[in-house]
Design a protein around this motif. Structure first.
Motif, PDB file in Angstrom:
ATOM      1  N   UNK A 145       9.531 -22.045  -3.204  1.00 27.64           N
ATOM      2  CA  UNK A 145      10.983 -22.237  -3.162  1.00 27.64           C
ATOM      3  C   UNK A 145      11.701 -20.905  -3.300  1.00 27.64           C
ATOM      4  N   UNK A 146      11.243 -20.045  -4.200  1.00 29.87           N
ATOM      5  CA  UNK A 146      11.871 -18.723  -4.360  1.00 29.87           C
ATOM      6  C   UNK A 146      11.760 -17.902  -3.085  1.00 29.87           C
ATOM      7  N   UNK A 147      10.609 -17.927  -2.448  1.00 27.62           N
ATOM      8  CA  UNK A 147      10.435 -17.200  -1.182  1.00 27.62           C
ATOM      9  C   UNK A 147      11.385 -17.742  -0.111  1.00 27.62           C
ATOM     10  N   UNK A 148      11.467 -19.066  -0.015  1.00 27.23           N
ATOM     11  CA  UNK A 148      12.318 -19.674   1.007  1.00 27.23           C
ATOM     12  C   UNK A 148      13.800 -19.484   0.715  1.00 27.23           C
ATOM     13  N   UNK A 149      14.167 -19.455  -0.559  1.00 27.56           N
ATOM     14  CA  UNK A 149      15.571 -19.173  -0.908  1.00 27.56           C
ATOM     15  C   UNK A 149      15.948 -17.754  -0.508  1.00 27.56           C
ATOM     16  N   UNK A 150      15.055 -16.804  -0.747  1.00 33.58           N
ATOM     17  CA  UNK A 150      15.307 -15.425  -0.343  1.00 33.58           C
ATOM     18  C   UNK A 150      15.378 -15.328   1.180  1.00 33.58           C
ATOM     19  N   UNK A 151      14.483 -16.006   1.860  1.00 32.88           N
ATOM     20  CA  UNK A 151      14.478 -16.052   3.320  1.00 32.88           C
ATOM     21  C   UNK A 151      15.820 -16.589   3.826  1.00 32.88           C
ATOM     22  N   UNK A 152      16.252 -17.686   3.270  1.00 32.95           N
ATOM     23  CA  UNK A 152      17.508 -18.306   3.679  1.00 32.95           C
ATOM     24  C   UNK A 152      18.700 -17.385   3.405  1.00 32.95           C
ATOM     25  N   UNK A 153      18.730 -16.762   2.241  1.00 31.67           N
ATOM     26  CA  UNK A 153      19.818 -15.860   1.887  1.00 31.67           C
ATOM     27  C   UNK A 153      19.912 -14.711   2.891  1.00 31.67           C
ATOM     28  N   UNK A 178       8.196 -15.890   4.815  1.00 30.82           N
ATOM     29  CA  UNK A 178       7.796 -17.160   5.418  1.00 30.82           C
ATOM     30  C   UNK A 178       6.290 -17.404   5.221  1.00 30.82           C
ATOM     31  N   UNK A 179       5.496 -16.380   5.470  1.00 26.59           N
ATOM     32  CA  UNK A 179       4.041 -16.504   5.317  1.00 26.59           C
ATOM     33  C   UNK A 179       3.657 -16.726   3.857  1.00 26.59           C
ATOM     34  N   UNK A 180       4.295 -15.997   2.961  1.00 28.03           N
ATOM     35  CA  UNK A 180       3.984 -16.152   1.537  1.00 28.03           C
ATOM     36  C   UNK A 180       4.364 -17.537   1.034  1.00 28.03           C
ATOM     37  N   UNK A 181       5.493 -18.071   1.514  1.00 28.77           N
ATOM     38  CA  UNK A 181       5.904 -19.418   1.121  1.00 28.77           C
ATOM     39  C   UNK A 181       4.893 -20.449   1.617  1.00 28.77           C
ATOM     40  N   UNK A 182       4.405 -20.258   2.828  1.00 29.12           N
ATOM     41  CA  UNK A 182       3.442 -21.203   3.404  1.00 29.12           C
ATOM     42  C   UNK A 182       2.096 -21.155   2.685  1.00 29.12           C
ATOM     43  N   UNK A 183       1.698 -19.974   2.214  1.00 28.53           N
ATOM     44  CA  UNK A 183       0.389 -19.814   1.578  1.00 28.53           C
ATOM     45  C   UNK A 183       0.398 -20.129   0.083  1.00 28.53           C
ATOM     46  N   UNK A 194      13.799  -5.691   8.166  1.00 29.79           N
ATOM     47  CA  UNK A 194      14.255  -7.036   7.814  1.00 29.79           C
ATOM     48  C   UNK A 194      13.399  -8.091   8.506  1.00 29.79           C
ATOM     49  N   UNK A 195      13.131  -7.898   9.780  1.00 28.60           N
ATOM     50  CA  UNK A 195      12.313  -8.841  10.529  1.00 28.60           C
ATOM     51  C   UNK A 195      10.944  -9.012   9.880  1.00 28.60           C
ATOM     52  N   UNK A 196      10.321  -7.916   9.532  1.00 32.94           N
ATOM     53  CA  UNK A 196       9.006  -7.954   8.881  1.00 32.94           C
ATOM     54  C   UNK A 196       9.082  -8.633   7.516  1.00 32.94           C
ATOM     55  N   UNK A 197      10.132  -8.309   6.765  1.00 32.99           N
ATOM     56  CA  UNK A 197      10.296  -8.908   5.432  1.00 32.99           C
ATOM     57  C   UNK A 197      10.466 -10.425   5.539  1.00 32.99           C
TER      58      UNK A 197
END
Length: 121
Positions: free
Chosen positions: A101-109, A88-93, A80-83
């Protein structure tokens, strides 16, 4: 504390044996961090001293516990930590705002799910 099996969606193979979540007290959480995720301990203790320390007001304790409960729930699970770090990295890049937004929504969830772990899980 005995290890507890949890399965992370997206992880293939044997479920990881994770340490259970401790009782929901600062002392139990500190002991769990010390035993299972010692790399978090210096920040945990520094934050405790800075925010709670010798305070006579316990108002900040629930917010402190929620933050560190979530941090421990994530750090005890390397998949989970790695995911989360990957999201986070994919959203930034990403150059596509909708993809970010999809990456950050998944991160937040996933962070919200981690925060909702109960003692013993």
């Amino acid at each position: 504390m005995p290890a507890h099996a949890l399965h992370f969606d997206g992880y293939e193979g044997e479920p990881l044996r994770l340490p259970p979540m401790p009782e929901h007290t600062p002392q139990a959480l500190r002991l769990a961090i010390q035993e299972h995720t010692p790399h978090l301990l210096p920040d945990f203790e520094a934050h405790w001293k800075r925010v709670i320390g010798d305070a006579f007001n316990i108002t900040p304790v629930p917010a402190f516990m929620r933050l560190w409960w979530t941090q421990y729930a994530i750090a005890r699970d390397p998949v989970l930590d790695s995911h989360l770090r990957d999201l986070e990295a994919r959203a930034a890049k990403s150059e596509d705002p909708e993809e970010s937004i999809r990456f950050l929504e998944e991160y937040s969830r996933l962070r919200h799910e981690a925060a909702e772990r109960k003692p013993g899980e």
